[in-house]
Design an enzyme around this catalytic site. Sequence first.
Site, PDB file in Angstrom:
ATOM      1  CG  ASP A 166      -0.309  -0.475   2.498  1.00  0.00           C
ATOM      2  OD1 ASP A 166       0.929  -0.469   2.580  1.00  0.00           O
ATOM      3  OD2 ASP A 166      -1.038  -0.846   3.429  1.00  0.00           O
ATOM      4  CG  ASP A 176      -9.162  -1.629  11.975  1.00  0.00           C
ATOM      5  OD1 ASP A 176      -8.116  -2.235  11.662  1.00  0.00           O
ATOM      6  OD2 ASP A 176      -9.586  -0.632  11.364  1.00  0.00           O
ATOM      7  CG  HIS A 208      -5.955  -2.236   9.034  1.00  0.00           C
ATOM      8  ND1 HIS A 208      -6.170  -1.158   9.862  1.00  0.00           N
ATOM      9  CD2 HIS A 208      -4.610  -2.337   8.929  1.00  0.00           C
ATOM     10  CE1 HIS A 208      -4.996  -0.646  10.223  1.00  0.00           C
ATOM     11  NE2 HIS A 208      -4.040  -1.351   9.668  1.00  0.00           N
ATOM     12  CD  GLU A 213      -8.885   0.716   7.837  1.00  0.00           C
ATOM     13  OE1 GLU A 213      -9.064  -0.090   8.759  1.00  0.00           O
ATOM     14  OE2 GLU A 213      -8.099   1.685   7.923  1.00  0.00           O
TER      15      GLU A 213
END
Length: 241
Positions: free
Chosen positions: A67, A136, A138, A143
């Site tokens: 990313d 979370d 990810h 996400e």
Amino acid sequence: MRIIRAKNYEEMSRKAAAIIAAQVVSKPDCVLGLATGGTPVGTYKNLVEWYNNGDVDFSAVTSVNLDEYRSLPREHPESYWSFMHRNLFDHVNIDPARINLPDGNNMDAAAECARYDAVIEAVGGVDLQLLGIGHDGHIGFNEPSDAFDLGTHCVDLTEETIEANKRFFASRDEVPRQAYTMGTRTIMHARKVLMIVSGKDKAEIVKKAFFGPVTPQVPASILQMHKDFVLVADEDALSLI
Ligand code: F6R
């Protein structure tokens, strides 16, 4: 899924580096999918050390990073391009022509995502994908959502991720709000997936992702279904399982 337990961050880093080094030694022209963030810094340090000792040769390796922040100048110290050069690429003999990251400065999101998917396809897919995990769940910047994302796409970072990443910037306001990320399908197509996790603050999400239901609300949970998924985690990260 295989879990490799490490005593602490240093041992996790050595074990993960050993798996990556084994990949490069056994297939010198392999494609490595690489990650940024705090967790892989120690892994890259070991790889640089073993390169300096003559044990690992990156000259034929191709890299594709997971990313990149959108709109952050490539030369910004917190761009993932800068991170990768600072922590690994500047210190080993990887061919700059074989280094690939999403171009965060291409503001045409559709064109950039299509370009990056084409790059990954052209190099023959990923042999080994290194991953960290967000609080979370990810992976990359995939996400929590209602469906697993497929190819490279542009994401709005969640408040939780912005909060977690502000430690790398002078202030919260400086954290970019968007990123380009490989999709879950691309990650699942990697022939081997290696996740590294360290610290008590990740124990809850490790339990949820790998001992709970597979759901796009916890993106990493899909890795339970990967045929060659290795989790290298330290005792703190494994303390709830
Ligand atoms: C990094 C990435 C992220 C991180 C995750 C964990 O390229 O894609 O998914 O792996 O946010 O970050 P750290 O290691 O800083 O806890």
